[in-house]
Write a protein that holds these residues in place. Sequence first.
Motif, mmCIF file in Angstrom:
data_model
loop_
_atom_site.group_PDB
_atom_site.id
_atom_site.type_symbol
_atom_site.label_atom_id
_atom_site.label_comp_id
_atom_site.label_asym_id
_atom_site.label_seq_id
_atom_site.Cartn_x
_atom_site.Cartn_y
_atom_site.Cartn_z
ATOM 1 N N PRO A 248 36.514 43.744 48.265
ATOM 2 C CA PRO A 248 36.638 43.283 46.882
ATOM 3 C C PRO A 248 35.293 43.434 46.184
ATOM 4 C CG PRO A 248 37.377 41.593 48.446
ATOM 5 C CD PRO A 248 36.711 42.671 49.234
ATOM 6 N N ARG A 249 35.297 43.823 44.914
ATOM 7 C CA ARG A 249 34.014 44.061 44.251
ATOM 8 C C ARG A 249 34.155 44.043 42.746
ATOM 9 N NH1 ARG A 249 33.022 50.245 44.003
ATOM 10 N NH2 ARG A 249 35.126 51.059 43.899
ATOM 11 N N ASN A 250 33.009 44.082 42.103
ATOM 12 C CA ASN A 250 32.931 44.098 40.638
ATOM 13 C C ASN A 250 33.656 42.908 40.017
ATOM 14 O OD1 ASN A 250 31.364 46.460 40.514
ATOM 15 N ND2 ASN A 250 33.177 47.747 40.675
ATOM 16 N N PHE A 251 33.317 41.709 40.571
ATOM 17 C CA PHE A 251 33.808 40.457 40.004
ATOM 18 C C PHE A 251 35.333 40.428 40.123
ATOM 19 C CE2 PHE A 251 33.491 37.550 36.016
ATOM 20 C CZ PHE A 251 33.373 36.432 36.803
ATOM 21 N N ILE A 252 36.049 40.235 39.025
ATOM 22 C CA ILE A 252 37.513 40.132 39.100
ATOM 23 C C ILE A 252 38.204 41.487 38.980
ATOM 24 C CG2 ILE A 252 37.561 37.757 38.256
ATOM 25 C CD1 ILE A 252 38.302 38.909 35.476
ATOM 26 N N ILE A 363 71.980 57.192 39.698
ATOM 27 C CA ILE A 363 70.868 56.249 39.810
ATOM 28 C C ILE A 363 69.862 56.556 38.702
ATOM 29 C CG2 ILE A 363 68.937 55.480 41.248
ATOM 30 C CD1 ILE A 363 70.597 56.175 43.691
ATOM 31 N N PRO A 364 69.541 55.587 37.849
ATOM 32 C CA PRO A 364 68.604 55.851 36.750
ATOM 33 C C PRO A 364 67.209 56.198 37.259
ATOM 34 C CG PRO A 364 69.801 53.790 36.385
ATOM 35 C CD PRO A 364 70.082 54.212 37.795
ATOM 36 N N HIS A 365 66.472 56.903 36.442
ATOM 37 C CA HIS A 365 65.065 57.157 36.690
ATOM 38 C C HIS A 365 64.244 56.079 35.979
ATOM 39 C CE1 HIS A 365 65.356 61.580 38.125
ATOM 40 N NE2 HIS A 365 66.511 60.965 38.315
ATOM 41 N N VAL A 366 62.957 56.016 36.304
ATOM 42 C CA VAL A 366 62.165 54.908 35.780
ATOM 43 C C VAL A 366 60.760 55.357 35.363
ATOM 44 C CG1 VAL A 366 61.244 54.192 38.033
ATOM 45 C CG2 VAL A 366 61.495 52.495 36.234
ATOM 46 N N ILE A 367 60.302 54.775 34.249
ATOM 47 C CA ILE A 367 58.909 54.875 33.812
ATOM 48 C C ILE A 367 58.292 53.495 34.024
ATOM 49 C CG2 ILE A 367 57.319 55.425 31.934
ATOM 50 C CD1 ILE A 367 59.050 57.788 32.717
ATOM 51 N N GLU A 368 57.130 53.450 34.671
ATOM 52 C CA GLU A 368 56.537 52.157 35.042
ATOM 53 C C GLU A 368 55.135 51.989 34.452
ATOM 54 O OE1 GLU A 368 56.293 50.187 39.303
ATOM 55 O OE2 GLU A 368 54.515 51.435 38.948
ATOM 56 N N PRO A 369 54.988 51.199 33.384
ATOM 57 C CA PRO A 369 53.657 50.778 32.944
ATOM 58 C C PRO A 369 53.252 49.508 33.709
ATOM 59 C CG PRO A 369 55.233 50.948 31.103
ATOM 60 C CD PRO A 369 56.017 50.884 32.378
ATOM 61 N N ALA A 370 52.155 49.565 34.434
ATOM 62 C CA ALA A 370 51.720 48.439 35.265
ATOM 63 C C ALA A 370 50.239 48.157 35.010
ATOM 64 C CB ALA A 370 51.943 48.741 36.741
ATOM 65 N N VAL A 371 49.921 46.900 34.698
ATOM 66 C CA VAL A 371 48.542 46.541 34.372
ATOM 67 C C VAL A 371 48.207 45.187 34.972
ATOM 68 C CG1 VAL A 371 49.138 45.417 32.176
ATOM 69 C CG2 VAL A 371 46.864 46.423 32.471
ATOM 70 N N GLY A 372 46.937 44.992 35.309
ATOM 71 C CA GLY A 372 46.479 43.720 35.835
ATOM 72 C C GLY A 372 45.924 42.831 34.733
ATOM 73 N N VAL A 373 46.377 41.579 34.694
ATOM 74 C CA VAL A 373 45.870 40.639 33.703
ATOM 75 C C VAL A 373 44.359 40.468 33.855
ATOM 76 C CG1 VAL A 373 46.063 38.296 32.785
ATOM 77 C CG2 VAL A 373 48.076 39.412 33.770
ATOM 78 N N ASP A 374 43.896 40.407 35.105
ATOM 79 C CA ASP A 374 42.478 40.164 35.365
ATOM 80 C C ASP A 374 41.611 41.328 34.881
ATOM 81 O OD1 ASP A 374 42.836 37.706 37.491
ATOM 82 O OD2 ASP A 374 44.374 39.241 37.725
ATOM 83 N N ARG A 375 42.112 42.543 35.019
ATOM 84 C CA ARG A 375 41.337 43.706 34.543
ATOM 85 C C ARG A 375 41.256 43.720 33.025
ATOM 86 N NH1 ARG A 375 42.177 48.961 38.531
ATOM 87 N NH2 ARG A 375 41.589 47.853 40.449
ATOM 88 N N ILE A 376 42.346 43.318 32.362
ATOM 89 C CA ILE A 376 42.299 43.217 30.904
ATOM 90 C C ILE A 376 41.336 42.114 30.498
ATOM 91 C CG2 ILE A 376 43.640 42.531 28.876
ATOM 92 C CD1 ILE A 376 45.961 44.074 29.923
ATOM 93 N N PHE A 377 41.381 40.996 31.194
ATOM 94 C CA PHE A 377 40.470 39.886 30.944
ATOM 95 C C PHE A 377 39.020 40.363 31.006
ATOM 96 C CE2 PHE A 377 40.010 35.137 31.298
ATOM 97 C CZ PHE A 377 38.642 35.077 31.473
ATOM 98 N N LEU A 378 38.692 41.081 32.077
ATOM 99 C CA LEU A 378 37.327 41.566 32.244
ATOM 100 C C LEU A 378 36.960 42.568 31.157
ATOM 101 C CD1 LEU A 378 34.731 41.575 33.893
ATOM 102 C CD2 LEU A 378 35.756 43.311 35.391
ATOM 103 N N ALA A 379 37.889 43.449 30.809
ATOM 104 C CA ALA A 379 37.628 44.424 29.748
ATOM 105 C C ALA A 379 37.353 43.727 28.421
ATOM 106 C CB ALA A 379 38.810 45.383 29.610
ATOM 107 N N ILE A 380 38.086 42.673 28.133
ATOM 108 C CA ILE A 380 37.904 41.927 26.887
ATOM 109 C C ILE A 380 36.522 41.287 26.842
ATOM 110 C CG2 ILE A 380 38.638 39.793 25.745
ATOM 111 C CD1 ILE A 380 41.538 40.639 26.485
ATOM 112 N N ILE A 381 36.097 40.699 27.960
ATOM 113 C CA ILE A 381 34.778 40.078 28.014
ATOM 114 C C ILE A 381 33.684 41.140 27.857
ATOM 115 C CG2 ILE A 381 33.150 38.820 29.471
ATOM 116 C CD1 ILE A 381 35.318 37.024 28.452
ATOM 117 N N CYS A 382 33.856 42.277 28.547
ATOM 118 C CA CYS A 382 32.860 43.359 28.477
ATOM 119 C C CYS A 382 32.732 43.903 27.055
ATOM 120 C CB CYS A 382 33.250 44.495 29.427
ATOM 121 S SG CYS A 382 33.159 44.087 31.179
#
Length: 507
Positions: A248-252, A363-382
């Motif tokens: 684990p690294r770079n804070f959160i 069977i349907p196909h899928v598009i998946e947008p996936a994001v981490g709350v913590d990474r957005i949090f860190l980006a906002i602070i930065c």
Amino acid sequence: MPEPSAPSVSMETLVALCKRRGFIFQSSEIYGGINGFFDYGPMGAELKKNIRDCWWNDMVRRRDDVVGIETSIIMHPKVWEASGHVAGFTDPLVDCKVSKQRYRADQLFFAPVIVDGQVAGYVSALESERTREALQEAAETLKRKKAIQGKLAAVEPRDMTEAKPEEIPLIPSPATGEPGSLTAPRSFNMMFQTNVGAMTDAASVAYLRPETAQGMFADFKSVVDTGRVKLPFGIAQIGKSFRNEITPRNFIFRSREFEQMEMEYFIHEDADWAKCHREWINWCKDWLLSIGLPASHLSEYDHPKEKLAFYSRGTTDIMFRYPFGVQELWGIAARGAYDLGQHEKCSGVPQTIFDEATKRKFIPHVIEPAVGVDRIFLAIICAGYAEEDVKDDKGSVEKRTVLRLSPRIAPVKVAVLPLLKNKPELVARAEALHKKLQRKYAVFYDESGAIGRRYRRQDEIGTPWCVTIDFETIEKDGTFTLRERDSMQQRRIGEAELFALLEEHVY
């Protein structure tokens, strides 16, 4: 408005701010902490909740084609067998036998030191924004120590997954600086294992989920049967995930317990998946802009075809420029029908949808947008952190630290400040306004210290507006002073105008 000095913000500065102002604490700090786990303090909990709420409102409540669910953290272990996580959710691990340190092989880089075409030794460095420079400096040091004459070639970094068996004993450990102690890379499954029930045996083994996506795939049929949904449609979820990261690294940014916001968007097997994929990339970028991330910090990275999973049609990452380099913030993947197909195969339960037009099931196909709350949090602070020189009431220059957070996600929307705490009429009016604002918004009441000092405290936590109740409020028309965080400009404003301002910017 004063010009910001635009410092090169270090992670140490941001971590110190997060601790000082109650955004993030090290988990179990009184016992020495535990690596890869963090707690969110009063300001951090509010900011994180606002990120989740904005995403949920925009992704689910304000769209007619997406529904939300919440699935359990521990699922039937066969879910993870079907998805491939039990067999293949691994990172390459390298051990240092002397220091007992562990490294992700793809984050540990090495290079041969070549002088006049001959290999004089090897150097190593952990991945960073200056990996190549660190390796070159180490190569120059090695050449100097060995007193080797000749021309030193530029280093060519490779990670440990590319090391040949005969090279591994020659590569120095970053922990000791000496060769001979690093092991060959081996697979390490990152899922946290636990046991369900009273017995601790093979039959009771279960896992903490490493992603939220599989819960949505496992509940796909239930949502179709109960949700009155029609293709194309999405299933969204916010929840905790757990990965036993080697380093684990770079804070959160990379931690072992984190929170994800994921959405699975199901489309017809004959739909234009590339067009849909592009639309979701654009939607995600626009959403990041809507919560205050600057376009200048964002970029895109398309995964090369040779590195895609066999079932993947394409993956694009929205990248963000952190202080430690440009890294992935949000991944948008076109996953085909693989996930639902696997669960149909392993469970025996059909995951098909009936197409009225063609009178057939698929069977349907899928598009998946996936994001981490913590990474957005860190980006906002930065992105929000700034330091600037400003003048106080006496004309002296002082340093102002400010978080320029969007009102949408700022932990405190407005601070209410009576000019003097020893004047009951000012305090009573301020407390009344505070109570009224509290019904809908996160508000802070502060009567301690000089008014300038109180402004500075709010600047550091990103509060967009401060309201000061002064004698004009009591003696004249009832208006109060509104001070804006970014410009520091002040103007008179009435209660109705204040609520209209908040209604416009906080949504």
